[in-house]
Design an enzyme around this catalytic site. Structure first.
Site, PDB file in Angstrom:
ATOM      1  N   TRP A 110       0.834  -1.205   0.000  1.00 28.82           N
ATOM      2  CA  TRP A 110       0.000   0.000   0.000  1.00 28.82           C
ATOM      3  C   TRP A 110       0.877   1.266   0.000  1.00 28.82           C
ATOM      4  O   TRP A 110       0.594   2.230  -0.705  1.00 28.82           O
ATOM      5  CB  TRP A 110      -0.875  -0.041   1.258  1.00 28.82           C
ATOM      6  N   ILE A 111       1.954   1.223   0.810  1.00 28.92           N
ATOM      7  CA  ILE A 111       2.777   2.430   1.005  1.00 28.92           C
ATOM      8  C   ILE A 111       3.545   2.801  -0.267  1.00 28.92           C
ATOM      9  O   ILE A 111       4.058   3.907  -0.386  1.00 28.92           O
ATOM     10  CB  ILE A 111       3.750   2.221   2.212  1.00 28.92           C
ATOM     11  N   ARG A 112       3.596   1.889  -1.249  1.00 28.12           N
ATOM     12  CA  ARG A 112       4.257   2.209  -2.514  1.00 28.12           C
ATOM     13  C   ARG A 112       3.526   3.327  -3.255  1.00 28.12           C
ATOM     14  O   ARG A 112       4.084   3.941  -4.153  1.00 28.12           O
ATOM     15  CB  ARG A 112       4.351   0.960  -3.397  1.00 28.12           C
ATOM     16  N   HIS A 113       2.278   3.565  -2.875  1.00 30.78           N
ATOM     17  CA  HIS A 113       1.514   4.653  -3.503  1.00 30.78           C
ATOM     18  C   HIS A 113       1.895   5.950  -2.793  1.00 30.78           C
ATOM     19  O   HIS A 113       1.415   6.235  -1.699  1.00 30.78           O
ATOM     20  CB  HIS A 113       0.016   4.336  -3.428  1.00 30.78           C
ATOM     21  N   TYR A 121       0.639   4.132  13.143  1.00 31.49           N
ATOM     22  CA  TYR A 121       0.721   3.790  14.572  1.00 31.49           C
ATOM     23  C   TYR A 121       2.191   3.551  14.921  1.00 31.49           C
ATOM     24  O   TYR A 121       2.888   2.827  14.202  1.00 31.49           O
ATOM     25  CB  TYR A 121      -0.089   2.509  14.759  1.00 31.49           C
ATOM     26  N   ALA A 123       5.077   1.841  16.634  1.00 32.90           N
ATOM     27  CA  ALA A 123       5.444   0.662  17.422  1.00 32.90           C
ATOM     28  C   ALA A 123       6.745   0.905  18.188  1.00 32.90           C
ATOM     29  O   ALA A 123       7.307   0.009  18.798  1.00 32.90           O
ATOM     30  CB  ALA A 123       5.566  -0.554  16.513  1.00 32.90           C
ATOM     31  N   ARG A 196      10.016  -5.126  18.337  1.00 31.96           N
ATOM     32  CA  ARG A 196       9.049  -5.325  17.247  1.00 31.96           C
ATOM     33  C   ARG A 196       9.646  -6.095  16.070  1.00 31.96           C
ATOM     34  O   ARG A 196       8.924  -6.634  15.255  1.00 31.96           O
ATOM     35  CB  ARG A 196       8.494  -3.990  16.764  1.00 31.96           C
ATOM     36  N   HIS A 214      -8.211  11.762  -7.512  1.00 29.25           N
ATOM     37  CA  HIS A 214      -7.464  11.335  -8.696  1.00 29.25           C
ATOM     38  C   HIS A 214      -6.467  10.223  -8.329  1.00 29.25           C
ATOM     39  O   HIS A 214      -6.409   9.168  -8.976  1.00 29.25           O
ATOM     40  CB  HIS A 214      -6.724  12.525  -9.322  1.00 29.25           C
ATOM     41  N   ARG A 223      -5.177  -1.728  -7.390  1.00 31.86           N
ATOM     42  CA  ARG A 223      -5.341  -2.653  -6.264  1.00 31.86           C
ATOM     43  C   ARG A 223      -6.704  -3.325  -6.198  1.00 31.86           C
ATOM     44  O   ARG A 223      -6.862  -4.302  -5.460  1.00 31.86           O
ATOM     45  CB  ARG A 223      -5.044  -1.921  -4.941  1.00 31.86           C
TER      46      ARG A 223
HETATM   47  C1  LIG Z   1       0.100  -6.126  -9.533  1.00 31.05           C
HETATM   48  C2  LIG Z   1       1.277  -5.342  -9.022  1.00 31.05           C
HETATM   49  C3  LIG Z   1       2.506  -5.936  -8.886  1.00 31.05           C
HETATM   50  C4  LIG Z   1       3.617  -5.200  -8.403  1.00 31.05           C
HETATM   51  N1  LIG Z   1       4.835  -5.819  -8.245  1.00 31.05           N
HETATM   52  C5  LIG Z   1       5.893  -5.131  -7.753  1.00 31.05           C
HETATM   53  C6  LIG Z   1       7.172  -5.736  -7.560  1.00 31.05           C
HETATM   54  O1  LIG Z   1       7.361  -6.908  -7.847  1.00 31.05           O
HETATM   55  N2  LIG Z   1       8.181  -4.999  -7.035  1.00 31.05           N
HETATM   56  C7  LIG Z   1       8.035  -3.666  -6.721  1.00 31.05           C
HETATM   57  O2  LIG Z   1       8.974  -3.039  -6.263  1.00 31.05           O
HETATM   58  N3  LIG Z   1       6.833  -3.066  -6.896  1.00 31.05           N
HETATM   59  C8  LIG Z   1       5.768  -3.742  -7.389  1.00 31.05           C
HETATM   60  N4  LIG Z   1       4.549  -3.126  -7.547  1.00 31.05           N
HETATM   61  C9  LIG Z   1       4.426  -1.712  -7.144  1.00 31.05           C
HETATM   62  C10 LIG Z   1       4.401  -0.794  -8.386  1.00 31.05           C
HETATM   63  O3  LIG Z   1       5.604  -0.881  -9.118  1.00 31.05           O
HETATM   64  C11 LIG Z   1       4.193   0.665  -7.938  1.00 31.05           C
HETATM   65  O4  LIG Z   1       5.257   1.058  -7.101  1.00 31.05           O
HETATM   66  C12 LIG Z   1       2.903   0.849  -7.166  1.00 31.05           C
HETATM   67  O5  LIG Z   1       1.824   0.234  -7.836  1.00 31.05           O
HETATM   68  C13 LIG Z   1       2.623   2.347  -7.002  1.00 31.05           C
HETATM   69  O6  LIG Z   1       2.288   2.871  -8.261  1.00 31.05           O
HETATM   70  P1  LIG Z   1       2.619   4.360  -8.641  1.00 31.05           P
HETATM   71  O7  LIG Z   1       4.078   4.641  -8.518  1.00 31.05           O
HETATM   72  O8  LIG Z   1       2.021   4.598 -10.000  1.00 31.05           O
HETATM   73  O9  LIG Z   1       1.750   5.154  -7.535  1.00 31.05           O
HETATM   74  P2  LIG Z   1       2.025   6.504  -6.767  1.00 31.05           P
HETATM   75  O10 LIG Z   1       3.273   6.425  -5.975  1.00 31.05           O
HETATM   76  O11 LIG Z   1       0.739   6.820  -6.050  1.00 31.05           O
HETATM   77  O12 LIG Z   1       2.238   7.554  -7.883  1.00 31.05           O
HETATM   78  C14 LIG Z   1       1.184   7.956  -8.761  1.00 31.05           C
HETATM   79  C15 LIG Z   1       1.823   8.529  -9.991  1.00 31.05           C
HETATM   80  O13 LIG Z   1       2.554   9.701  -9.609  1.00 31.05           O
HETATM   81  C16 LIG Z   1       3.766   9.788 -10.369  1.00 31.05           C
HETATM   82  N5  LIG Z   1       4.906   9.743  -9.436  1.00 31.05           N
HETATM   83  C17 LIG Z   1       4.837   9.603  -8.091  1.00 31.05           C
HETATM   84  N6  LIG Z   1       6.070   9.658  -7.556  1.00 31.05           N
HETATM   85  C18 LIG Z   1       6.922   9.827  -8.590  1.00 31.05           C
HETATM   86  C19 LIG Z   1       8.319   9.949  -8.696  1.00 31.05           C
HETATM   87  N7  LIG Z   1       9.115   9.929  -7.625  1.00 31.05           N
HETATM   88  N8  LIG Z   1       8.854  10.086  -9.918  1.00 31.05           N
HETATM   89  C20 LIG Z   1       8.092  10.135 -11.009  1.00 31.05           C
HETATM   90  N9  LIG Z   1       6.754  10.018 -10.991  1.00 31.05           N
HETATM   91  C21 LIG Z   1       6.175   9.879  -9.790  1.00 31.05           C
HETATM   92  C22 LIG Z   1       3.747   8.601 -11.338  1.00 31.05           C
HETATM   93  O14 LIG Z   1       3.160   9.021 -12.532  1.00 31.05           O
HETATM   94  C23 LIG Z   1       2.839   7.617 -10.660  1.00 31.05           C
HETATM   95  O15 LIG Z   1       2.227   6.707 -11.544  1.00 31.05           O
HETATM   96  C24 LIG Z   1       3.448  -3.829  -8.040  1.00 31.05           C
HETATM   97  C25 LIG Z   1       2.191  -3.231  -8.184  1.00 31.05           C
HETATM   98  C26 LIG Z   1       1.107  -3.970  -8.669  1.00 31.05           C
HETATM   99  C27 LIG Z   1      -0.231  -3.298  -8.774  1.00 31.05           C
END
Ligand SMILES: Cc1cc2nc3c(=O)[nH]c(=O)nc-3n(C[C@H](O)[C@H](O)[C@H](O)COP(=O)(O)OP(=O)(O)OC[C@H]3O[C@@H](n4cnc5c(N)ncnc54)[C@H](O)[C@@H]3O)c2cc1C
Length: 301
Positions: A110-113, A121, A123, A196, A214, A223
């Protein structure tokens, strides 16, 4: 249990208190405010606050003075136009703040977004609860044989029982040691920030997560998709249900263009044109790789 009786009482009390406001409110969202929607065995999602509604999206798109709604039909058409043409900034005018309780391994995905604001929270400061995600028997799936990143059929028989036992026993043993290490009875007690690290990734954490519509749609598009891991998908689906009540027109457009729609490459479009002209197209003549062709077949049914 997603909520203790004390937490539920706090929420009930909060829902009793109302204040008149000049701000736009969305009746569909008011019913969700504060209420916890259970997810997985101990998790939940609840709406803490929100800003804007469908009209706010149109108001921003038109940069108008009043509440701006010409008619519901006009607004819906405008919102569909914005969604279709990736005119995304009006959707950023709506915001939502969620309280989420989720297993740590789900939180890691989740935090990848990165486009949200998060407060988790602590710990280091607080003691984590003895709550671990243990999949329901049907969700205890085997490794997929066709997709390295997916799962197959549910485990059965002795293997299912053994795996479930390991998950439960390992979690409990780790938590017993965690509790013992931080205890200050007859010893100094290890710092919580260190203890932890003994807890497995299925322990529950909690955070407040605030995001604009958005970026929320972007999150949900990835997701709530069938390819997302089940354990994060169920959270995304719970949020989808809330967003549908909050901004029905925007959610309808999102459902149609993003969740239900598909992006086609130039080659894929060319294949469709040939097919419509009655030409036979195969993977070999399509110019697509086997994987691409399989996905293309999935899209066109
Ligand atoms: C099915 C699935 C499998 C995945 N597998 C893996 C995996 O194996 N390993 C792994 O590491 N990750 C994996 N991910 C995570 C994926 O690569 C993304 O990190 C995650 O989905 C967040 O997407 P995002 O960067 O588009 O989202 P957000 O971070 O919310 O960003 C939204 C948009 O903002 C822009 N943006 C935000 N920050 C930046 C930045 N610093 N530079 C440029 N543009 C930016 C981009 O256009 C981005 O699309 C997976 C995700 C999915 C859904």
């Amino acid at each position: 249990m997603p909520l203790t009786p004390e937490h539920q009482a706090e929420i009930d009390e909060q829902r009793q208190q109302t204040t008149p406001t000049l701000r736009a409110t969305a009746p569909g969202m008011e019913k969700h405010l504060y209420t916890a929607q259970p997810v997985l065995d101990h998790g939940f999602v609840r709406v803490i606050d929100y800003m804007g509604d469908d009209a706010a999206i149109c108001q921003a798109a038109r940069v108008s003075y009043g509440r701006g709604t010409k008619s519901v039909q006009n607004d819906e058409g405008l919102i569909r136009y914005l969604m279709r043409h990736w005119h995304s900034t009006p959707f950023e005018m709506c915001e939502i703040k969620l309280h989420v309780k989720l297993p740590v391994f789900v939180a890691r995905q989740w935090i990848r977004h990165r486009t949200a604001n998060v407060n988790e929270y602590s710990a280091r400061y607080s003691i984590l609860d003895r709550e671990f995600y243990i999949p329901a028997p049907d969700d205890l799936a085997a490794q997929s044989v066709v997709n390295n990143q997916g799962r197959g059929e549910a485990l059965t028989g002795e293997e299912a029982e053994r795996v479930l036992r390991y998950l439960q026993q390992d979690a409990m043993r780790c938590y017993d040691h965690y509790e013992e290490m931080i205890s200050q009875e007859g010893q100094q007690g290890l710092a919580r920030e260190l203890a932890r690290m003994n807890l497995p990734a299925n322990v529950y954490t909690q955070w407040y997560w605030k995001v604009d519509l958005h970026n929320l749609f972007h999150f949900l598009r990835l997701r709530a998709d069938a390819h997302a891991q089940y354990e994060i998908r169920v959270y995304a689906e719970a949020i989808c249900a809330m967003v549908k009540d909050w901004v029905p027109a925007a959610y309808g457009a999102f459902e149609d263009y993003r969740l239900g729609g598909a992006t086609l490459s130039g080659r894929a479009l060319e294949c469709i044109r040939k097919m419509l002209a009655g030409e036979e197209v195969t993977q070999e003549t399509s110019g697509m790789s086997k994987g691409e062709w399989r996905e293309f077949q999935g899209v066109i049914g």
